[in-house]
Design an enzyme around this catalytic site. Structure first.
Site, PDB file in Angstrom:
ATOM      1  N   ARG A   1      -6.080   3.664   5.690  1.00 27.83           N
ATOM      2  CA  ARG A   1      -5.530   4.176   6.950  1.00 27.83           C
ATOM      3  C   ARG A   1      -4.084   3.697   7.132  1.00 27.83           C
ATOM      4  NH1 ARG A   1      -2.962   2.412  11.257  1.00 27.83           N
ATOM      5  NH2 ARG A   1      -4.294   0.583  11.299  1.00 27.83           N
ATOM      6  N   ASP A   2      -3.908   2.406   7.303  1.00 29.33           N
ATOM      7  CA  ASP A   2      -2.586   1.865   7.637  1.00 29.33           C
ATOM      8  C   ASP A   2      -1.586   2.069   6.495  1.00 29.33           C
ATOM      9  OD1 ASP A   2      -0.541   0.481   8.843  1.00 29.33           O
ATOM     10  OD2 ASP A   2      -1.718  -1.278   9.316  1.00 29.33           O
TER      11      ASP A   2
ATOM     12  N   CYS B   1       6.740  -1.639   5.082  1.00 34.73           N
ATOM     13  CA  CYS B   1       6.944  -1.830   6.522  1.00 34.73           C
ATOM     14  C   CYS B   1       7.592  -0.592   7.117  1.00 34.73           C
ATOM     15  CB  CYS B   1       7.838  -3.042   6.769  1.00 34.73           C
ATOM     16  SG  CYS B   1       8.239  -3.241   8.515  1.00 34.73           S
TER      17      CYS B   1
ATOM     18  N   ASN C   1       1.954  -4.603   5.596  1.00 38.52           N
ATOM     19  CA  ASN C   1       0.638  -5.212   5.773  1.00 38.52           C
ATOM     20  C   ASN C   1       0.427  -6.408   4.855  1.00 38.52           C
ATOM     21  OD1 ASN C   1      -0.996  -3.606   7.708  1.00 38.52           O
ATOM     22  ND2 ASN C   1      -0.422  -1.941   6.334  1.00 38.52           N
TER      23      ASN C   1
HETATM   24 ZN    ZN Z   1      -0.547  -2.801   9.840  1.00 37.93          ZN
END
Ligand code: ZN
Length: 306
Positions: A12-13, A238, A247
């Site tokens: 997801r992220d 980022c 992350n």
């Molecule tokens: Zn994140």
């Protein structure tokens, strides 16, 4: 028995931060391989309109696939109540809704001020409850905002209390921007815990943008945090600083926790092999992490056996 839950958020992220769309089969391989390495929770995607994030268009299919993996907790991110409905239909075990502590960021990101977000949270909580789904709220930009700068800790506490009253079962403090430092992590975890209860303030979502990710994990561990989000290969980088890591890297997190003698249930050597799936499906995409380059300590197995 595991001590610490490492929650993989890369599908997801990580994937939502890159413009390329990872093929569905590669996503399935990734999720299955991480689960086989011992990862027990994966955020497989998000229920946002596909027109906004085509990378996440296959989330319902991924949920169905991941539900078939025994022992895996299947999580999806939802931006609003509508997303919660779609997630419930797809059959997730848990949903997480981001609630930006910076109102400027919230308005820019989802065009909602704090009262509007709290109304959305209340509605999503009702949907989750009737579907029997675990409902978490991610307090994003809790450690600082790229638009507002410092975010008041009192405001974070107040908004967490309001979200708890609206039905949040669990909270994550998110360092969306990579601004957190260990002293701040310690302070904010304590304050939010005092406000909503230790049983509800369980999770940290940390970034490694300025190299403080693992230091912040240790601060969280010392405050009794038991769940940490991370992304394989720090995929996606980022979003606010092109070229910088984003992350927390799952491989480095697992190395540290396992080496400290904390039980994650994750086989690090197997986990490292999963990177090949990302490298093949997303050629040229930067993958971060120290452990993949350095390898394990010679006495790693002795440490983890302790
Ligand atoms: Zn994140």
């Amino acid at each position: 028995m595991t001590d610490i839950l490492v929650s993989e958020v890369g599908p997801r992220d990580g994937l939502q931060s890159i413009s390329r769309v990872m093929p569905l089969d590669a996503k399935k391989d990734w999720i299955a391989a991480e689960a086989a390495a011992g990862v027990r929770e994966i955020e497989v995607g998000s229920f946002v309109p596909p027109s906004l994030l085509p990378q996440m268009a296959d989330t319902a299919e991924l949920v169905a696939f991941a539900r078939g993996i025994e022992g895996l907790n299947v999580v999806a991110l939802v931006p609003n109540a509508k997303g919660a409905e779609r997630a419930a239909e797809a059959g997730v075990h848990a949903i997480s809704i981001p609630f930006s502590m910076s109102e400027t960021h919230s308005l820019k990101n989802v065009r909602k001020d704090h009262p509007a977000m709290l109304a959305e949270i209340a509605e999503a909580a009702t949907i989750a409850k009737s579907a029997g789904i675990h409902f978490a709220v991610g307090l994003s930009t809790a450690f600082g905002c790229t638009m507002e700068g410092a975010v008041s800790e009192d405001q974070v506490v107040r908004l967490a209390e309001a979200a708890a009253a609206a039905g949040a079962q669990e909270f994550s403090l998110s360092d969306t921007t990579g601004y957190a430092d260990p002293a701040q992590v310690r302070r904010l975890v304590r304050k939010v815990r005092a406000a909503v209860g230790a049983d509800r303030m369980t999770t940290l979502h940390l970034h490694n943008t300025r190299g403080l990710g693992l230091a912040n994990v240790v601060a969280g561990l010392e405050e009794g945090i038991t769940t940490f989000d991370a992304s394989l290969g720090g995929l996606g980088g980022c979003p606010f600083a092109p070229g910088a890591s984003g992350n927390l890297v799952t491989e480095d997190l697992v190395l540290m926790l396992n080496a400290m003698g904390l039980k994650t249930g994750i086989d690090l050597e197997k986990l490292l092999e999963v990177r090949a799936i990302l490298a093949e499906a997303l050629p040229g995409e930067p993958l971060y992490g120290f452990t993949p380059d350095a390898g394990l300590m010679l006495d790693y197995n002795q440490r983890t056996a302790a």
